[in-house]
Design a protein around this motif. Structure first.
Motif, PDB file in Angstrom:
ATOM      1  N   GLY A 340     -32.317   0.787  -3.317  1.00  0.00           N
ATOM      2  CA  GLY A 340     -33.457   1.589  -3.799  1.00  0.00           C
ATOM      3  C   GLY A 340     -33.903   2.640  -2.796  1.00  0.00           C
ATOM      4  N   GLN A 341     -33.608   2.393  -1.514  1.00  0.00           N
ATOM      5  CA  GLN A 341     -34.019   3.366  -0.486  1.00  0.00           C
ATOM      6  C   GLN A 341     -33.236   4.656  -0.620  1.00  0.00           C
ATOM      7  OE1 GLN A 341     -33.649   1.810   3.427  1.00  0.00           O
ATOM      8  NE2 GLN A 341     -34.621   3.602   4.421  1.00  0.00           N
ATOM      9  N   THR A 346     -33.113  10.368  -2.378  1.00  0.00           N
ATOM     10  CA  THR A 346     -32.556  11.384  -3.285  1.00  0.00           C
ATOM     11  C   THR A 346     -33.651  12.050  -4.105  1.00  0.00           C
ATOM     12  OG1 THR A 346     -30.518  10.092  -3.414  1.00  0.00           O
ATOM     13  CG2 THR A 346     -30.841  11.787  -5.079  1.00  0.00           C
ATOM     14  N   ARG A 347     -34.577  11.181  -4.602  1.00  0.00           N
ATOM     15  CA  ARG A 347     -35.689  11.755  -5.363  1.00  0.00           C
ATOM     16  C   ARG A 347     -36.570  12.664  -4.487  1.00  0.00           C
ATOM     17  NH1 ARG A 347     -37.648   6.497  -8.905  1.00  0.00           N
ATOM     18  NH2 ARG A 347     -35.842   6.478 -10.361  1.00  0.00           N
ATOM     19  N   LYS A 348     -36.781  12.241  -3.267  1.00  0.00           N
ATOM     20  CA  LYS A 348     -37.589  13.053  -2.347  1.00  0.00           C
ATOM     21  C   LYS A 348     -36.914  14.402  -2.097  1.00  0.00           C
ATOM     22  CE  LYS A 348     -39.769  12.867   2.195  1.00  0.00           C
ATOM     23  NZ  LYS A 348     -39.949  12.074   3.432  1.00  0.00           N
ATOM     24  N   GLN A 349     -35.605  14.368  -1.910  1.00  0.00           N
ATOM     25  CA  GLN A 349     -34.868  15.607  -1.700  1.00  0.00           C
ATOM     26  C   GLN A 349     -34.907  16.497  -2.938  1.00  0.00           C
ATOM     27  OE1 GLN A 349     -30.855  14.928  -0.488  1.00  0.00           O
ATOM     28  NE2 GLN A 349     -30.455  17.107   0.025  1.00  0.00           N
ATOM     29  N   LEU A 350     -34.880  15.824  -4.097  1.00  0.00           N
ATOM     30  CA  LEU A 350     -34.969  16.579  -5.343  1.00  0.00           C
ATOM     31  C   LEU A 350     -36.322  17.267  -5.482  1.00  0.00           C
ATOM     32  CD1 LEU A 350     -33.678  17.360  -8.049  1.00  0.00           C
ATOM     33  CD2 LEU A 350     -34.541  15.207  -8.991  1.00  0.00           C
ATOM     34  N   LYS A 351     -37.391  16.560  -5.092  1.00  0.00           N
ATOM     35  CA  LYS A 351     -38.727  17.169  -5.165  1.00  0.00           C
ATOM     36  C   LYS A 351     -38.832  18.379  -4.215  1.00  0.00           C
ATOM     37  CE  LYS A 351     -41.318  13.031  -6.552  1.00  0.00           C
ATOM     38  NZ  LYS A 351     -42.368  12.058  -6.141  1.00  0.00           N
ATOM     39  N   GLU A 352     -38.251  18.224  -3.026  1.00  0.00           N
ATOM     40  CA  GLU A 352     -38.296  19.347  -2.073  1.00  0.00           C
ATOM     41  C   GLU A 352     -37.538  20.559  -2.603  1.00  0.00           C
ATOM     42  OE1 GLU A 352     -36.746  17.805   1.524  1.00  0.00           O
ATOM     43  OE2 GLU A 352     -38.552  16.637   2.023  1.00  0.00           O
TER      44      GLU A 352
END
Length: 470
Positions: A340-341, A346-352
């Motif tokens: 999950g980490q 990946t989601r954090k990078q997608l938001k950026e």
């Protein structure tokens, strides 16, 4: 015998005329200048004797220095009065070519040179009235501007030229009378430059300073940059003050026409100068607008390049984000039990990446708005340039018309001057013919008298012959 000897004590008409002429005579240099109302009549120095009968030895003759002062004061009176009257009749600003104004400066130069002490230099003795005029700067601070302007004038190499320029600037400033009174009141300082019996040290100097007040009604515009003040010859022209009514009555109409043409020419030249100045100002504005136009064009090109680079960055970010989404989907399908980490990162990078995309879109919108504003300003500048160009074309047309009018007026003035010269030549020829006819008439009269005498002698001879025959 006593009746035949003339009595020397009794006055005769000739002696009365001589003494009356002596009373009405002023002395100046090698001439006698007889006053006739407001005019002068020149006579030779040795034509008339001042003392028809010998005077006693105890009476001293007149002081020649005092006579010179009186002559210069009278010439200054006539020059100032003639200058004021002619300037008021002319009704316009005087320039350097005006003959009465030139003669006024010549008379003032003679007045200032009277009684100057000679200073020894390497080149010999030198007399210049520039030294007394420099005293005005110390006594009156307002005169410092004139003195500085004279020293800054190019082409003045001698103290005489600087003194002449100072007189012209003081007349244009309408302070000549005040400055002359200031230096005349300080005779303790003037004694360094003048002899005790000089005009500036006596009452005649104060009288001339008072007469100069009348020149404040005259407007003069004198250009001294191209004028050679160092080598001018200051000679008083007595013909301007001699009474001559014939030529003045004949040339009044021609002078009036020439004056009107000159006034029109000066008006056209002034209007031409104003139009040239406005054309130059408009040309400068057009140049400034063209420079700003090129600058805005360069900025617009830079903005377009920036927009293209931002669009390329946006496409690249979209591709990267779509690639990450696909890779995340494939990873989730292949390994459902992944950590999950890694998914969170990946989601954090997608938001950026999404935030970066939004920032790029906002900057793109700002750049597009700036591009639209620049295009609008470019259109307004082009419209303004077109209007200025049309106005410039109209002004150039007016300038060409004024130049043609100025040329026509100059041609008219030249034709009027040639006509006046032709009239004067015709008048001189007619005068010569009248003189020749007068001489011929005198010869005929003398021949007629001779014929009459011969006829009388023949009559007497015939009478004698008749008497002898009888």
């Amino acid at each position: 015998m006593s009746d035949l000897t003339p009595q020397s004590d009794a006055p005769t008409p000739t002696t009365d005329k001589i003494t009356q002429a002596a009373r009405e005579t002023i002395y100046l240099c090698n001439f006698r200048v007889s006053v006739d109302g407001e005019w002068l009549c020149l006579r030779e120095l040795n034509d008339i004797s001042l003392t028809p009968d010998p005077e006693p030895a105890h009476e001293d003759p007149k002081d020649p220095i005092a006579i010179e002062r009186l002559n210069l004061m009278n010439m200054a009176k006539l020059s100032i009065k003639g200058l004021i009257e002619s300037a008021l009749n002319l009704g316009r600003t005087l320039d350097s070519d005006y003959a009465p104004l030139q003669q006024f400066f010549v008379v003032m130069e003679h007045c200032l040179k009277h009684g100057l002490k000679s200073k020894k230099t390497f080149l010999g003795q030198n007399k210049s009235f520039w030294g007394p005029l420099e005293l005005v700067e110390k006594l009156t601070p307002e005169a410092g501007e004139i003195t500085a302007s004279v020293k800054d004038l190019p082409g003045l190499k001698t103290p005489l030229g600087r003194g002449r320029a100072w007189l012209r600037l003081a007349l244009m400033q309408k302070k000549l009378s005040d400055y002359m009174k200031t230096i005349i009141n300080r005779k303790d300082l003037l004694s360094e430059f003048y002899e005790p019996n000089a005009l500036m040290m006596e009452e005649e100097g104060a009288v001339i300073a008072g007469l100069l007040v009348g020149l404040n009604v005259i407007d003069a515009n004198l250009c001294m940059k191209g004028e050679d003040l160092d080598s001018q010859v200051g000679v008083i022209d007595f013909s301007m003050y001699l009474k001559d009514g014939a030529h003045s009555s004949k040339s009044t109409e021609g002078d009036g026409q020439i004056t009107a043409i000159l006034d029109q020419k000066n008006y056209v030249e002034e209007l031409n100068r104003h139009l040239s100045a406005s054309v130059n100002n408009l040309q400068a504005k057009v140049d400034a607008l063209e420079k700003s136009n090129t600058k805005l064009t360069e900025e617009l090109a830079v903005a377009n390049n920036r927009i293209i680079t931002l669009q390329e960055d946006l496409e690249r970010v979209k591709e990267e984000s779509s690639y990450l989404v696909e890779s995340s989907r494939k990873a989730s399908r292949a390994d459902g039990t992944a950590n999950g980490q890694v998914l969170g990162e990946t989601r954090k990078q997608l938001k950026e990446e999404t935030q970066l995309r939004l920032d790029v879109e906002k900057e793109l919108e700002v750049q597009i708005g700036m591009k639209q504003e620049m295009e609008l300003s470019m259109k307004m500048l082009e419209k303004d340039i077109c209007e200025k160009h049309d106005a410039l074309v109209e002004l150039r047309q007016q300038l060409d018309e004024l130049r043609t009018l100025n040329h026509e007026l100059s041609v008219k003035s030249q034709s009027s001057e040639t006509g006046a010269k032709q009239k004067s030549d015709i008048i001189s020829r007619l005068e010569e013919k009248t003189n020749q006819m007068g001489s011929i008439i005198k010869q005929l009269e003398s021949s007629e008298n001779d014929m009459a005498k011969q006829a009388r002698s023949l009559n007497t001879a015939a009478g004698k012959l008749l008497q002898r025959q009888q």
